[in-house]
Design a protein around this motif. Sequence first.
Motif, PDB file in Angstrom:
ATOM      1  N   LYS A  54       3.735   1.127  -4.858  1.00  0.00           N
ATOM      2  CA  LYS A  54       4.614   0.384  -5.771  1.00  0.00           C
ATOM      3  C   LYS A  54       3.908   0.074  -7.104  1.00  0.00           C
ATOM      4  O   LYS A  54       4.500   0.241  -8.155  1.00  0.00           O
TER       5      LYS A  54
ATOM      6  N   PRO B  69      -2.873   8.185  -8.404  1.00  0.00           N
ATOM      7  CA  PRO B  69      -2.729   8.906  -7.133  1.00  0.00           C
ATOM      8  C   PRO B  69      -1.356   9.578  -7.043  1.00  0.00           C
ATOM      9  O   PRO B  69      -0.350   8.996  -7.437  1.00  0.00           O
TER      10      PRO B  69
ATOM     11  N   GLY C 120       0.794  -1.234   0.000  1.00  0.00           N
ATOM     12  CA  GLY C 120       0.000   0.000   0.000  1.00  0.00           C
ATOM     13  C   GLY C 120       0.818   1.272   0.000  1.00  0.00           C
ATOM     14  O   GLY C 120       0.355   2.324   0.429  1.00  0.00           O
ATOM     15  N   CYS C 121       2.048   1.195  -0.507  1.00  0.00           N
ATOM     16  CA  CYS C 121       2.926   2.385  -0.488  1.00  0.00           C
ATOM     17  C   CYS C 121       3.112   3.016  -1.860  1.00  0.00           C
ATOM     18  O   CYS C 121       3.933   3.917  -2.020  1.00  0.00           O
TER      19      CYS C 121
ATOM     20  N   ARG D   1      -8.091   3.642   1.118  1.00  0.00           N
ATOM     21  CA  ARG D   1      -8.295   2.550   0.169  1.00  0.00           C
ATOM     22  C   ARG D   1      -9.120   1.416   0.775  1.00  0.00           C
ATOM     23  O   ARG D   1     -10.095   0.982   0.193  1.00  0.00           O
TER      24      ARG D   1
HETATM   25  N1  LIG Z   1       0.955   9.087  -4.213  1.00  0.00           N
HETATM   26  C1  LIG Z   1      -0.193   8.725  -3.643  1.00  0.00           C
HETATM   27  N2  LIG Z   1      -1.051   9.648  -3.181  1.00  0.00           N
HETATM   28  C2  LIG Z   1      -2.195   9.276  -2.560  1.00  0.00           C
HETATM   29  N3  LIG Z   1      -2.563   7.994  -2.359  1.00  0.00           N
HETATM   30  C3  LIG Z   1      -1.751   7.043  -2.813  1.00  0.00           C
HETATM   31  C4  LIG Z   1      -0.516   7.343  -3.471  1.00  0.00           C
HETATM   32  N4  LIG Z   1       0.097   6.193  -3.809  1.00  0.00           N
HETATM   33  C5  LIG Z   1      -0.710   5.222  -3.373  1.00  0.00           C
HETATM   34  N5  LIG Z   1      -1.812   5.731  -2.775  1.00  0.00           N
HETATM   35  C6  LIG Z   1      -2.921   4.983  -2.151  1.00  0.00           C
HETATM   36  O1  LIG Z   1      -2.410   3.736  -1.755  1.00  0.00           O
HETATM   37  C7  LIG Z   1      -3.101   2.687  -2.470  1.00  0.00           C
HETATM   38  C8  LIG Z   1      -2.068   1.628  -2.822  1.00  0.00           C
HETATM   39  O2  LIG Z   1      -1.251   2.063  -3.861  1.00  0.00           O
HETATM   40  P1  LIG Z   1      -0.502   0.999  -4.761  1.00  0.00           P
HETATM   41  O3  LIG Z   1      -1.466  -0.070  -5.191  1.00  0.00           O
HETATM   42  O4  LIG Z   1       0.223   1.719  -5.836  1.00  0.00           O
HETATM   43  O5  LIG Z   1       0.512   0.434  -3.668  1.00  0.00           O
HETATM   44  P2  LIG Z   1       1.239  -0.973  -3.525  1.00  0.00           P
HETATM   45  O6  LIG Z   1       2.484  -0.711  -2.787  1.00  0.00           O
HETATM   46  O7  LIG Z   1       1.395  -1.620  -4.857  1.00  0.00           O
HETATM   47  O8  LIG Z   1       0.213  -1.778  -2.654  1.00  0.00           O
HETATM   48  P3  LIG Z   1      -0.047  -3.355  -2.542  1.00  0.00           P
HETATM   49  O9  LIG Z   1       1.272  -4.009  -2.323  1.00  0.00           O
HETATM   50  O10 LIG Z   1      -0.948  -3.468  -1.347  1.00  0.00           O
HETATM   51  O11 LIG Z   1      -0.730  -3.759  -3.820  1.00  0.00           O
HETATM   52  C9  LIG Z   1      -3.760   3.380  -3.658  1.00  0.00           C
HETATM   53  O12 LIG Z   1      -4.937   2.731  -4.040  1.00  0.00           O
HETATM   54  C10 LIG Z   1      -4.050   4.746  -3.114  1.00  0.00           C
HETATM   55  O13 LIG Z   1      -5.244   4.707  -2.354  1.00  0.00           O
END
Ligand SMILES: Nc1ncnc2c1ncn2[C@@H]1O[C@H](COP(=O)(O)OP(=O)(O)OP(=O)(O)O)[C@@H](O)[C@H]1O
Length: 333
Positions: free
Chosen positions: A20, A298, A17-18, A144
């Motif tokens: 990636k 985002p 959720g960071c 989210r």
């Molecule tokens: N730069 C940003 N600004 C605001 N919200 C963000 C941002 N990046 C991510 N998020 C929020 O965090 C959620 C997770 O982002 P993302 O799917 O890119 O992360 P992830 O690291 O791939 O997560 P996971 O490993 O759980 O799939 C997004 O749906 C959004 O709600």
Amino acid sequence: MTKPERVVLIGVAGDSGCGKSTFLRRLIDLFGEELMTVICLDDYHSLDRKQRKETGITALDPRANNFDLMYEQIKALKEGQAIDKPIYNHETGNIDPPERIEPNHILVVEGLHPLYDERVRELIDFSVYFDISDEVKIAWKIQRDMAERGHRYEDVLAQINSRKPDFTKYIEPQREFADVVLQVLPTNLIKDDKERKVLRVRMLQREGKEGFDPVYLFDEGSSIQWTPCGRKLTCSYPGMQLYYGSDVYYGRYVSVLEVDGQFDNLEEVIYIETHLSKTSTKYKGEMTHLLLQHREYPGSNNGTGLFQVLTGLKMRAAYERLTSKEAKLAAKV
Ligand SMILES: Nc1ncnc2c1ncn2[C@@H]1O[C@H](COP(=O)(O)OP(=O)(O)OP(=O)(O)O)[C@@H](O)[C@H]1O
Ligand SMILES: O=C(CO)[C@H](O)[C@H](O)COP(=O)(O)O
């Protein structure tokens, strides 16, 4: 898929959720889907969900992951051999039968532990770590998981807190080894901002890595505070501030770029771009163009989007350098 002569390995590290996945989507713009294969390191969980529950070992704990297999398979891919990679099924929590992965020009390993094992680290050509402060992480996750997954506020908070000790022990220390660290912090422009919508984002770029020229603002090596708001950049409350300077991070020099605040009008990012140097763009305006291409992602209107694009451009530059004719010749000598 054409057979690569040189597989370039990219590491993308950070907690769940960071951002990636958002970053990976931006990388596809730069490399195209054909040339790039992404491996999610969750696939190397050695304990399935039931086993982790029974033993009380979290997925962040190295004991729940098979680093030997991770290393052997990433090494094989880098050497041009296909592998049979296990699959961790997030829906069932089980480990599914393996799938065949062929080597590709760009191999991205993303997840919790790309920089944890020294052997894997040695193989990685360029890496980024997503360092999201607790306050912001909570805000993103709550937004989210409550909006999209129907979770309750208390449950999201409890889940974050339960991961925290292992996160601090096993995930966060990987920051030390990343070529770029993207820090996302609460803004300094609003006193006690509760919403966490306005962010202060810092891009720490390792100095002294061969072939990696950090991006700088105005004057390389200086320390600069810039408030670009005015005729060229529209800034509504609370405005925007940029900073560039150097720092020491885990005992090593880094160049720091910082953006605090958000863009009112994304088209105007070109004004910022013209004041940045060594962006590794191929034409004037490419950075802005890449950002505008996905204004719906985002963070596109603040430093997270901007620095994700810049990090992607640095990865493309690393790829082009490592696969250039001269580099291939030098590797053969
Ligand atoms: N730069 C940003 N600004 C605001 N919200 C963000 C941002 N990046 C991510 N998020 C929020 O965090 C959620 C997770 O982002 P993302 O799917 O890119 O992360 P992830 O690291 O791939 O997560 P996971 O490993 O759980 O799939 C997004 O749906 C959004 O709600
Ligand atoms: O931190 C994570 C990386 O995505 C997950 O929590 C981990 O992979 C375990 O997955 P699940 O919760 O689906 O069993």
